[in-house]
Design an enzyme around this catalytic site. Sequence first.
Site, PDB file in Angstrom:
ATOM      1  N   PHE A  27     -12.967  21.495  14.020  1.00 30.65           N
ATOM      2  CA  PHE A  27     -13.541  20.263  13.470  1.00 30.65           C
ATOM      3  C   PHE A  27     -14.419  19.617  14.534  1.00 30.65           C
ATOM      4  CE2 PHE A  27     -11.996  17.533   9.717  1.00 30.65           C
ATOM      5  CZ  PHE A  27     -12.143  18.562   8.822  1.00 30.65           C
TER       6      PHE A  27
ATOM      7  N   GLY B 127       0.837  -1.206   0.000  1.00 34.94           N
ATOM      8  CA  GLY B 127       0.000   0.000   0.000  1.00 34.94           C
ATOM      9  C   GLY B 127       0.863   1.243   0.000  1.00 34.94           C
TER      10      GLY B 127
ATOM     11  N   ARG C 208     -18.993  12.948  14.723  1.00 32.46           N
ATOM     12  CA  ARG C 208     -19.702  12.497  13.512  1.00 32.46           C
ATOM     13  C   ARG C 208     -20.840  11.527  13.805  1.00 32.46           C
ATOM     14  NH1 ARG C 208     -14.599  11.806   9.368  1.00 32.46           N
ATOM     15  NH2 ARG C 208     -14.361  14.049   9.068  1.00 32.46           N
TER      16      ARG C 208
ATOM     17  N   GLY D  76       1.413   3.865   4.109  1.00 35.38           N
ATOM     18  CA  GLY D  76       2.452   3.025   3.516  1.00 35.38           C
ATOM     19  C   GLY D  76       3.698   3.819   3.173  1.00 35.38           C
TER      20      GLY D  76
ATOM     21  N   LEU E  53     -17.965  12.836  -0.999  1.00 31.58           N
ATOM     22  CA  LEU E  53     -17.874  13.560   0.268  1.00 31.58           C
ATOM     23  C   LEU E  53     -17.877  15.078   0.100  1.00 31.58           C
ATOM     24  CD1 LEU E  53     -17.256  12.844   3.328  1.00 31.58           C
ATOM     25  CD2 LEU E  53     -14.974  13.653   2.820  1.00 31.58           C
TER      26      LEU E  53
ATOM     27  N   GLU F 147     -15.971  17.895   6.112  1.00 29.66           N
ATOM     28  CA  GLU F 147     -16.370  18.454   7.409  1.00 29.66           C
ATOM     29  C   GLU F 147     -15.861  19.892   7.538  1.00 29.66           C
ATOM     30  OE1 GLU F 147     -16.338  15.700  10.615  1.00 29.66           O
ATOM     31  OE2 GLU F 147     -15.414  17.103  11.997  1.00 29.66           O
TER      32      GLU F 147
ATOM     33  N   ASP G 108      -8.617  -5.104   1.222  1.00 30.56           N
ATOM     34  CA  ASP G 108      -7.784  -6.275   0.865  1.00 30.56           C
ATOM     35  C   ASP G 108      -6.810  -6.681   1.979  1.00 30.56           C
ATOM     36  OD1 ASP G 108      -8.960  -5.508  -1.504  1.00 30.56           O
ATOM     37  OD2 ASP G 108      -7.102  -5.334  -2.643  1.00 30.56           O
TER      38      ASP G 108
ATOM     39  N   ARG H 264     -14.287   7.776  15.178  1.00 33.72           N
ATOM     40  CA  ARG H 264     -13.097   8.594  14.918  1.00 33.72           C
ATOM     41  C   ARG H 264     -13.478  10.058  14.776  1.00 33.72           C
ATOM     42  NH1 ARG H 264     -10.920  10.853  10.126  1.00 33.72           N
ATOM     43  NH2 ARG H 264     -12.341   9.875   8.660  1.00 33.72           N
TER      44      ARG H 264
ATOM     45  N   HIS I 218     -20.230   9.352   7.569  1.00 34.61           N
ATOM     46  CA  HIS I 218     -19.900  10.785   7.530  1.00 34.61           C
ATOM     47  C   HIS I 218     -21.186  11.559   7.302  1.00 34.61           C
ATOM     48  CE1 HIS I 218     -18.161  14.581   6.360  1.00 34.61           C
ATOM     49  NE2 HIS I 218     -16.951  14.139   6.665  1.00 34.61           N
TER      50      HIS I 218
ATOM     51  N   HIS J 115     -18.181   5.709   5.442  1.00 29.49           N
ATOM     52  CA  HIS J 115     -16.981   6.512   5.231  1.00 29.49           C
ATOM     53  C   HIS J 115     -15.690   5.900   5.751  1.00 29.49           C
ATOM     54  CE1 HIS J 115     -14.632  10.119   4.702  1.00 29.49           C
ATOM     55  NE2 HIS J 115     -14.425  10.259   5.999  1.00 29.49           N
TER      56      HIS J 115
ATOM     57  N   SER K 273      -7.652  10.754  11.194  1.00 26.11           N
ATOM     58  CA  SER K 273      -7.248   9.597  10.419  1.00 26.11           C
ATOM     59  C   SER K 273      -5.973   9.873   9.630  1.00 26.11           C
ATOM     60  CB  SER K 273      -8.376   9.201   9.481  1.00 26.11           C
ATOM     61  OG  SER K 273      -7.879   8.317   8.535  1.00 26.11           O
ATOM     62  N   LEU K 274      -5.907  11.053   9.025  1.00 30.60           N
ATOM     63  CA  LEU K 274      -4.650  11.401   8.338  1.00 30.60           C
ATOM     64  C   LEU K 274      -3.515  11.389   9.352  1.00 30.60           C
ATOM     65  CD1 LEU K 274      -5.598  14.285   5.858  1.00 30.60           C
ATOM     66  CD2 LEU K 274      -5.280  11.860   5.383  1.00 30.60           C
TER      67      LEU K 274
ATOM     68  N   GLN L 239     -17.907   4.203  10.432  1.00 30.68           N
ATOM     69  CA  GLN L 239     -18.309   5.600  10.541  1.00 30.68           C
ATOM     70  C   GLN L 239     -19.130   6.050   9.341  1.00 30.68           C
ATOM     71  OE1 GLN L 239     -15.338   9.124  10.406  1.00 30.68           O
ATOM     72  NE2 GLN L 239     -16.254   9.092  12.427  1.00 30.68           N
TER      73      GLN L 239
HETATM   74  C1  FAD Z   1     -13.253  11.261   0.537  1.00 28.36           C
HETATM   75  C2  FAD Z   1     -12.463  11.104   1.811  1.00 28.36           C
HETATM   76  C3  FAD Z   1     -12.052  12.225   2.498  1.00 28.36           C
HETATM   77  C4  FAD Z   1     -11.334  12.091   3.685  1.00 28.36           C
HETATM   78  N1  FAD Z   1     -10.932  13.221   4.353  1.00 28.36           N
HETATM   79  C5  FAD Z   1     -10.194  13.089   5.472  1.00 28.36           C
HETATM   80  C6  FAD Z   1      -9.690  14.241   6.145  1.00 28.36           C
HETATM   81  O1  FAD Z   1      -9.880  15.377   5.717  1.00 28.36           O
HETATM   82  N2  FAD Z   1      -8.976  14.058   7.278  1.00 28.36           N
HETATM   83  C7  FAD Z   1      -8.715  12.824   7.793  1.00 28.36           C
HETATM   84  O2  FAD Z   1      -8.045  12.729   8.812  1.00 28.36           O
HETATM   85  N3  FAD Z   1      -9.149  11.714   7.149  1.00 28.36           N
HETATM   86  C8  FAD Z   1      -9.871  11.822   6.013  1.00 28.36           C
HETATM   87  N4  FAD Z   1     -10.309  10.694   5.372  1.00 28.36           N
HETATM   88  C9  FAD Z   1      -9.827   9.382   5.811  1.00 28.36           C
HETATM   89  C10 FAD Z   1      -8.373   9.195   5.361  1.00 28.36           C
HETATM   90  O3  FAD Z   1      -8.161   9.871   4.158  1.00 28.36           O
HETATM   91  C11 FAD Z   1      -8.011   7.739   5.167  1.00 28.36           C
HETATM   92  O4  FAD Z   1      -8.387   6.977   6.288  1.00 28.36           O
HETATM   93  C12 FAD Z   1      -6.501   7.585   4.974  1.00 28.36           C
HETATM   94  O5  FAD Z   1      -6.039   8.460   3.979  1.00 28.36           O
HETATM   95  C13 FAD Z   1      -6.147   6.165   4.628  1.00 28.36           C
HETATM   96  O6  FAD Z   1      -4.790   6.135   4.296  1.00 28.36           O
HETATM   97  P1  FAD Z   1      -4.044   4.768   4.090  1.00 28.36           P
HETATM   98  O7  FAD Z   1      -2.641   5.085   3.785  1.00 28.36           O
HETATM   99  O8  FAD Z   1      -4.326   3.882   5.244  1.00 28.36           O
HETATM  100  O9  FAD Z   1      -4.765   4.098   2.822  1.00 28.36           O
HETATM  101  P2  FAD Z   1      -5.012   4.625   1.317  1.00 28.36           P
HETATM  102  O10 FAD Z   1      -4.619   6.005   1.114  1.00 28.36           O
HETATM  103  O11 FAD Z   1      -6.402   4.218   0.982  1.00 28.36           O
HETATM  104  O12 FAD Z   1      -4.005   3.738   0.480  1.00 28.36           O
HETATM  105  C14 FAD Z   1      -4.176   2.358   0.340  1.00 28.36           C
HETATM  106  C15 FAD Z   1      -3.052   1.815  -0.528  1.00 28.36           C
HETATM  107  O13 FAD Z   1      -3.106   0.399  -0.511  1.00 28.36           O
HETATM  108  C16 FAD Z   1      -2.940  -0.109  -1.803  1.00 28.36           C
HETATM  109  N5  FAD Z   1      -3.602  -1.424  -1.844  1.00 28.36           N
HETATM  110  C17 FAD Z   1      -4.840  -1.747  -1.405  1.00 28.36           C
HETATM  111  N6  FAD Z   1      -5.064  -3.064  -1.621  1.00 28.36           N
HETATM  112  C18 FAD Z   1      -3.949  -3.573  -2.191  1.00 28.36           C
HETATM  113  C19 FAD Z   1      -3.572  -4.864  -2.650  1.00 28.36           C
HETATM  114  N7  FAD Z   1      -4.395  -5.922  -2.590  1.00 28.36           N
HETATM  115  N8  FAD Z   1      -2.341  -5.016  -3.187  1.00 28.36           N
HETATM  116  C20 FAD Z   1      -1.489  -3.950  -3.294  1.00 28.36           C
HETATM  117  N9  FAD Z   1      -1.802  -2.712  -2.878  1.00 28.36           N
HETATM  118  C21 FAD Z   1      -3.010  -2.530  -2.327  1.00 28.36           C
HETATM  119  C22 FAD Z   1      -3.529   0.933  -2.726  1.00 28.36           C
HETATM  120  O14 FAD Z   1      -2.928   0.869  -3.982  1.00 28.36           O
HETATM  121  C23 FAD Z   1      -3.143   2.233  -1.992  1.00 28.36           C
HETATM  122  O15 FAD Z   1      -1.870   2.662  -2.395  1.00 28.36           O
HETATM  123  C24 FAD Z   1     -11.030  10.809   4.178  1.00 28.36           C
HETATM  124  C25 FAD Z   1     -11.423   9.687   3.478  1.00 28.36           C
HETATM  125  C26 FAD Z   1     -12.159   9.822   2.315  1.00 28.36           C
HETATM  126  C27 FAD Z   1     -12.617   8.570   1.621  1.00 28.36           C
END
Ligand code: FAD
Length: 562
Positions: free
Chosen positions: A115, A12, A274, A17, A240, A243, A209, A373, A230, A338, A378-379, A228
């Site tokens: 927020f 990821g 939320r 990641g 979305l 917020e 996954d 949350r 939203h 969400h 989350s970021l 959650q």
């Molecule tokens: C529209 C939206 C707005 C949001 N806004 C906010 C915000 O303002 N503030 C906040 O704190 N949070 C926010 N969130 C939540 C937050 O963005 C996410 O929880 C966070 O970015 C997730 O990051 P991550 O690195 O865990 O996963 P992701 O960024 O989802 O990355 C997942 C990675 O895993 C890889 N992957 C997945 N499955 C496989 C597989 N089988 N094999 C190989 N690679 C795979 C993908 O290619 C990708 O690179 C928001 C979420 C959404 C959906």
Amino acid sequence: MTVFQHDVLVIGAGLAGMRAAIEAARNGADVALVTKLHPMRSHSGAAQGGINAALGEEDSWESHAFDTVKGSDYLADQDAVEIFAREAPGDIIELERMGTSFSRTEDGKIAQRPFGGAGFPRTCFIADITGQAILHVVYEQVLKLGITVYQEYFCTSLIVEDGEVRGVIAMPMITGDLAVMQGKAVIMATGGLGRVYAPTTNAIACTGDGMAISYMAGAPLQDMEFMQFHPTSLKDSGVLMTEGARGEGGYLLNSEGDRFMGKYAPNKFELASRDVVSRAEQTEINEGRGIDGCVLLDVRHLGEEKISERLWQIRELAIDLTNTDMVHEPVKVRPGAHYAMGGIKTDVDGAAPLPGLFAAGECANVSVHGSNRLGGNSLLDTIVFGRRAGVAAAAYVKQVASKSQISEAALAEDQNRIQQWMATKGSGGERPAVIRGEMGRMMREDLGIFRAREKLDSALAKIVELKGRFENVRLEDTGKVFNLDLLSIFELGGMLDVAHAMVAGALAREESRGAHTRLDFPERNDEKWLKHTVASRKEDGSPQLDYADVTMTKWEPEVRTY
Ligand SMILES: Cc1cc2nc3c(=O)[nH]c(=O)nc-3n(C[C@H](O)[C@H](O)[C@H](O)COP(=O)(O)OP(=O)(O)OC[C@H]3O[C@@H](n4cnc5c(N)ncnc54)[C@H](O)[C@@H]3O)c2cc1C
């Protein structure tokens, strides 16, 4: 057979990641990122509103920690929350030094917007494109450090030998041939599972996954029943509306033009947490004060200048998708699926209870979000715990002795699965989209904001039925190059497993806490249920539920009001 070899494999390339990979590389490990998407297409890039840290002079990490614990409805592990809130400011400063251009106050400091559920304005942002901006910066660091990136490689399973993780199996989508990727440690950072619902705010690739792959390999999933919703997503698309719109002062109105949140959260109004806002909206809609199954998000009073500066992306989205210009009209919104609070159970360094497996970001459960949350946390979770997982994995691989090469036999199981699916072309089996569509609707209707035994019983029966039908799933594309049909079958199998754990956890938890509202058990019950649900996958694919204590440090559970 292709074999790749690295110390640490990060699955990821979203924020979690990439942040993990950077730190593991800085700590001397040979790191590779394996990702089914190009890193810049990860869902982190869709994050709009911002990232929390107690930077303000009157703010404190303790206050951030308390808000997080209260927001979690006391289910978060408080030792993890303390680390999270304490390390947040340092991580924001570091992101800035890497080149993140945070929005500014008049006097040049990092601006912070209020927020939901937060006692201070502590959400740092870059207009309403926060995730996109940070993703760029972190990707630059990955390139600068020369970290190997296997992009458009789809990970299908973990390799576990003698109780230790030895690597993963992945399919380069361009060739379709399975590859063994050997690693002494694997960090799962595959993001959320929003796509088990339809619609959702989540991108098409958020199919859970990594949770499913880890669960299959014996790692437990924690607190999966907490999903959650939203408060502000667009009706049909589920897209979305940040917020940040409420953070900047936007109102929520019902069909009578009332700012109804005053009734539900007299102190915080639209900026309650939320779960509270989404429940309130759904109550208004259910009691007949909605409009087309929605309520209204109104930012007109903020004026065009502020909307164009701070909320330009959602203004454009609302124009493109609903033909509504928020400068002149309120936009219809409703609660949308969400964020997965649950995920792979880890300690505060990202280590899962399966040696060699680490997890960070939305696919992990540390747990800092408990049953609900806070926006902006989350970021921060991806950055703080991505970094910590990177450090821990690099340390772990130093004490793992070199092992023999993994043999081709490791591929057999996945190869068999693929061969069996390939043989279904033209058969009478069902297409994955049919099963997936039914799963998404069922999850929305039976595992939504309000839950009750009857619906949960029928959800469980439905999951078992869908899993049975999945045995007969039909593949139509038998080609090797970019076979998205095959990927969708891999994804669906995993989604059914994680959905099963979600439904079972929700059925068992006879109380209402955070995002889990049981109409038949409307109160929080700390005596019986102040504990984490831990799901392990049984041989037959069904979840075995156990429970674990919540770690408390400073904050005793209190009645939660906003
Ligand atoms: C529209 C939206 C707005 C949001 N806004 C906010 C915000 O303002 N503030 C906040 O704190 N949070 C926010 N969130 C939540 C937050 O963005 C996410 O929880 C966070 O970015 C997730 O990051 P991550 O690195 O865990 O996963 P992701 O960024 O989802 O990355 C997942 C990675 O895993 C890889 N992957 C997945 N499955 C496989 C597989 N089988 N094999 C190989 N690679 C795979 C993908 O290619 C990708 O690179 C928001 C979420 C959404 C959906």
